[in-house]
Design a protein around this motif. Structure first.
Motif, mmCIF file in Angstrom:
data_model
loop_
_atom_site.group_PDB
_atom_site.id
_atom_site.type_symbol
_atom_site.label_atom_id
_atom_site.label_comp_id
_atom_site.label_asym_id
_atom_site.label_seq_id
_atom_site.Cartn_x
_atom_site.Cartn_y
_atom_site.Cartn_z
ATOM 1 N N VAL A 19 55.758 134.640 3.167
ATOM 2 C CA VAL A 19 54.925 134.124 2.096
ATOM 3 C C VAL A 19 53.862 135.159 1.768
ATOM 4 O O VAL A 19 53.262 135.747 2.676
ATOM 5 C CB VAL A 19 54.242 132.798 2.486
ATOM 6 N N VAL A 20 53.637 135.378 0.474
ATOM 7 C CA VAL A 20 52.507 136.182 0.014
ATOM 8 C C VAL A 20 51.547 135.204 -0.653
ATOM 9 O O VAL A 20 51.842 134.656 -1.716
ATOM 10 C CB VAL A 20 52.943 137.285 -0.958
ATOM 11 N N ILE A 21 50.422 134.955 -0.019
ATOM 12 C CA ILE A 21 49.503 133.902 -0.437
ATOM 13 C C ILE A 21 48.537 134.450 -1.477
ATOM 14 O O ILE A 21 47.835 135.426 -1.227
ATOM 15 C CB ILE A 21 48.727 133.346 0.768
ATOM 16 N N GLY A 22 48.500 133.786 -2.636
ATOM 17 C CA GLY A 22 47.632 134.229 -3.714
ATOM 18 C C GLY A 22 46.558 133.239 -4.081
ATOM 19 O O GLY A 22 45.962 133.334 -5.152
ATOM 20 N N SER A 23 46.286 132.285 -3.204
ATOM 21 C CA SER A 23 45.327 131.226 -3.527
ATOM 22 C C SER A 23 43.886 131.616 -3.269
ATOM 23 O O SER A 23 42.974 130.882 -3.637
ATOM 24 C CB SER A 23 45.662 129.961 -2.738
ATOM 25 N N GLY A 24 43.655 132.753 -2.642
ATOM 26 C CA GLY A 24 42.299 133.216 -2.447
ATOM 27 C C GLY A 24 41.974 133.539 -1.009
ATOM 28 O O GLY A 24 42.707 133.178 -0.078
#
Length: 348
Positions: free
Chosen positions: A183-188
């Motif tokens: 997973v590449v997390i882009g939520s902050g």
């Protein structure tokens, strides 16, 4: 010197390449050389026909000119490329790189919007990813009721090339935990967004009989590294504004948005112009600044500063549990990588 050793965070970089004339090819080769030298472990090219040179061509050069890092396309989307086409690309890159290929799947942004299309929904992404895996494993699959065939893919280097999911919203994070190899997390990068993202990914992983330890988890950040703090802040505006829009464009529910900022965010997203995506001084940056969102976006999505501040920010993020950072780096990366190598790494 290798990231991830001696307590340092691991780093990945998604480059942007505008052309492949002689000067640009030389610059790309120099960047790849530095990335290999300092141990960058993920190297990729974004897949947007609107804003980048063709991703497949650049990823091929990356695979040819590296020996250690995983290489691939980050991100791509299920809208502008058929799954059989992308499965063939991934299998080919894996063969060329001797098992180092990876792919980051997202819903689609400029590639879709600027072609008059809508981003892919979660069900489409899930179907697409499963189709790709079946094609690479066996050469045959179905996608939305249509037969897909890639005759040669079963002779690729691996039957299971790495597929990551770029996830920002709560439901996408859960899907990523359920279907992604990583997973590449882009939520902050705020403490509350970090904890929330991991909780949602873990819930998804449990649905497929896995745990967080079974996933390769990364955090995406918008970097700006310059000689001075003022230069870094100014250079980051276009990228930071695009991060704010991308993560908030489908609503704020479950995204840990401070209630007092919701009205400004709503106006900003409603007026975002995808044809000016990542423009340093365009209308999107103006709207971000007029809405009073700049500082919030920098703290939530950015790693911004001169070398000492950049290193301090990476240490801060590592203290929050963010030990794998995948940078979405814009133009001019060669001098940034030189600063990273010469001035940031020694401070970590």
């Amino acid at each position: 010197m290798t990231f991830g050793s001696g307590g340092r965070p691991q780093l990945g970089i998604s480059f942007r390449v505008d052309d492949l004339e002689d000067a640009e090819r030389a610059r790309l080769s120099a960047m790849l050389g530095i990335a290999e030298e300092v141990g960058i472990s993920r190297i990729a090219i974004g897949d947007s026909q609107w804003s980048h040179f063709d991703a497949v061509i650049v990823a091929t050069l990356m695979a040819e000119q590296t020996e250690q890092a995983m290489v691939g396309i980050s991100p791509t989307n299920p809208v502008t490329r058929e799954p059989s086409v992308m499965a063939s690309v991934l299998a080919g890159l894996d063969s060329l790189s001797k098992g180092r290929a990876c792919l980051v799947m997202a819903s689609g942004d400029t590639a879709a919007y600027n072609a008059g299309l809508k981003p892919g929904r979660r069900a489409v992404i899930e179907d697409y990813v499963q189709c790709m895996r079946d094609l690479i494993r066996s050469g045959r699959a179905t996608y939305q009721g249509r037969e897909q065939v890639v005759r040669w893919s079963q002779w690729s280097y691996r039957p299971e090339a790495m597929i990551y999911i770029l996830a920002e919203g709560p439901r996408m994070l859960r899907l990523a935990g359920r279907i992604g190899d990583g997973v590449v997390i882009g939520s902050g990068l705020l403490p509350e967004t970090i904890a929330d993202a991991l909780e949602r990914i873990e819930a998804g992983a449990k649905e497929s009989g896995r745990t967080l330890d079974d996933l390769d988890i990364w955090w995406t950040a918008r970097p700006s590294l310059e000689r001075t703090m003022d230069e870094a802040i100014e250079a980051a505006k276009g990228s930071i504004s695009s991060a704010g829009n991308h993560s908030m464009r489908f609503g704020f529910e479950g995204k840990n948005v401070p209630p007092e900022l919701a009205p400004q965010l709503e106006r900003f997203v409603a007026g975002y112009d995808t044809t000016q995506h990542q423009f340093a001084h365009g209308d999107n940056v103006r709207r971000m600044e007029e809405s009073g969102l700049t500082e919030y976006f920098y703290e939530r999505y950015g790693v911004v500063g001169d070398p000492p501040a950049f290193a301090a920010r990476l240490r801060e993020l590592q203290s929050r549990g963010v030990d794998k950072v995948w940078f979405a780096w814009g133009a001019g990366q060669l001098r940034h990588l030189e600063l990273l190598r010469d001035d940031v790494l020694p401070a970590l």
